[in-house]
Design an enzyme around this catalytic site. Structure first.
Site, PDB file in Angstrom:
ATOM      1  N   LYS A 199       0.867  -1.189   0.000  1.00  0.00           N
ATOM      2  CA  LYS A 199       0.000   0.000   0.000  1.00  0.00           C
ATOM      3  C   LYS A 199       0.901   1.235   0.000  1.00  0.00           C
ATOM      4  O   LYS A 199       1.563   1.532   0.985  1.00  0.00           O
ATOM      5  CB  LYS A 199      -0.917   0.023   1.221  1.00  0.00           C
ATOM      6  CG  LYS A 199      -1.926   1.161   1.178  1.00  0.00           C
ATOM      7  CD  LYS A 199      -2.847   1.156   2.384  1.00  0.00           C
ATOM      8  CE  LYS A 199      -3.902   2.255   2.248  1.00  0.00           C
ATOM      9  NZ  LYS A 199      -3.322   3.596   2.085  1.00  0.00           N
ATOM     10  N   TRP A 200       0.911   1.933  -1.117  1.00  0.00           N
ATOM     11  CA  TRP A 200       1.801   3.078  -1.299  1.00  0.00           C
ATOM     12  C   TRP A 200       1.225   4.315  -0.622  1.00  0.00           C
ATOM     13  O   TRP A 200       0.008   4.528  -0.615  1.00  0.00           O
ATOM     14  CB  TRP A 200       2.014   3.322  -2.791  1.00  0.00           C
ATOM     15  CG  TRP A 200       2.652   2.143  -3.441  1.00  0.00           C
ATOM     16  CD1 TRP A 200       2.018   1.060  -3.979  1.00  0.00           C
ATOM     17  CD2 TRP A 200       4.048   1.891  -3.543  1.00  0.00           C
ATOM     18  NE1 TRP A 200       2.940   0.148  -4.422  1.00  0.00           N
ATOM     19  CE2 TRP A 200       4.191   0.624  -4.169  1.00  0.00           C
ATOM     20  CE3 TRP A 200       5.187   2.602  -3.181  1.00  0.00           C
ATOM     21  CZ2 TRP A 200       5.431   0.067  -4.442  1.00  0.00           C
ATOM     22  CZ3 TRP A 200       6.421   2.051  -3.447  1.00  0.00           C
ATOM     23  CH2 TRP A 200       6.539   0.801  -4.067  1.00  0.00           C
TER      24      TRP A 200
END
Length: 360
Positions: free
Chosen positions: A31-32
């Protein structure tokens, strides 16, 4: 521009869950922590749009140039814009890239260049992919985006829950936000919470330093909007974030309960900050920035005598990345004992190792 999928498009969203799902049928990816961004490319025409369909193109000229050079001739991608400083993502530095002056935009594009990581495919060539399962969309991306080494990247994935749990523990050290789970058989559903997000969750004891009134508050029925939170650092009370998730009944109770703590701003530890016209690096209460123009940021100062425990997920510099959740009052804690040393520090991890991982 004439593509099978045209803007505006609201990206597919995720709902929070407690842990990585163990059953089959999921694809996992990091999850950026950046700006959600859809890329529309038709030859030399490139448009970048935000999660809310607002244009981002003018703010990231280096990504526009990279898309022309690195991405397929005609495509629509869903992904994330990010800025890395050293081996970590830095969201605060990314925020500075949104600037009204073109000269400043060009300068920042050179000084703090952004990257783009793609994690979904909506169109390729003359074909729309949104109605296809994610397994097909991912396979098409791996074929068409092969060899990307920056500033455009293809996110790594795995179907192994155990590996996803390792990523969850390791990748926070590079500034990432957790893990995303996508159903392999699901189509791309704009603005629907089809995906799952597994984020870090921690607690901290913080000092209550003030409050803001709710937007629906009236003189006849005052309602609390948010609690302003602080931690001590070198003897000074620093602003660390807010807590705001209360029922209307509790908002009314809290604002009455806190009245005995109200004090003049000149007697408050944050009184000195009123001289600032723009937000300082700590984004202290009552100050303005280009992100808060026109908002009423005034607050009611409270004597810093009460401590509460809050739940938070992620730090952004010296403060909570998102709104913290109230858990309980801590009458057993002295405010002066609440400092930054209690916050958990993730183990460092090289961002380059994540970006170069490819598919698993």
């Amino acid at each position: 521009m004439d593509l099978p999928v045209m803007p505006p498009v609201r990206p597919m969203l995720a709902k929070s869950v407690k842990g990585v799902p163990r059953e089959e049928g999921w694809s996992f990816e990091p999850k950026w922590d950046g700006f959600r961004c859809l890329v529309f490319k038709d030859g030399d025409e490139v448009e970048l749009t935000s999660r809310n369909t607002k244009p981002l193109t003018r703010y990231f000229p280096e990504i526009v140039a990279a898309a022309r050079e690195q991405l397929p001739e005609r495509c629509v991608l869903d992904g994330e814009l990010f800025v890395a400083v050293g081996s970590r993502l830095e969201f605060e530095v990314l925020q500075e890239r949104i600037h009204p002056a073109d000269s400043r935009v060009r300068l920042l594009a050179e000084e703090t260049p952004a990257g783009y990581v793609a994690f979904d495919l909506l169109a390729l060539g003359d074909e729309a992919y949104a109605d296809r399962p994610f397994s097909e969309r991912r396979a098409a991306m791996e074929q068409s985006l092969v060899g990307l080494d920056g500033p455009c990247h293809l996110t790594r994935t795995t179907t192994d829950p155990a590996e996803a749990e390792e990523w969850f523990e390791q990748f926070e050290g590079a500034g990432l936000d957790g893990v995303i789970a996508k159903p392999l058989a699901a189509t791309y559903q704009p603005n629907a919470r089809t995906m799952l997000k597994i984020k870090h969750e921690r607690t901290a004891d913080v000092v209550l330093a003030g409050y803001r009134e709710h937007k629906t508050s009236t003189p006849e029925r005052p309602l609390l909007g948010s609690l302003l939170l602080g931690l001590y650092d070198g003897g000074k009370l620093q602003h660390i974030g807010v807590s705001a998730s209360f029922t209307e009944k509790r908002r009314a109770e809290l604002i009455e309960e806190l009245q005995p703590l109200v004090c003049p701003l000149g007697e408050h530890p944050w009184g000195e900050w009123t001289e600032f016209l723009v937000a300082n690096p700590g984004r202290v209460p009552g100050t303005q920035s280009r992100w808060s123009q026109g908002k009423d940021l005034s607050f009611v100062p409270l004597r810093p005598e009460r401590v509460l425990e809050v739940k938070y997920d992620h730090m952004e510099g010296r403060r909570f990345r998102h709104t913290a959740h109230f858990k309980r009052w801590r009458t057993d804690r002295d405010p002066e004992s609440c400092g930054y040393e209690q916050l958990e520090e993730p183990v460092g991890y090289e961002l380059g190792r994540i970006l170069s991982g490819g598919a698993s």
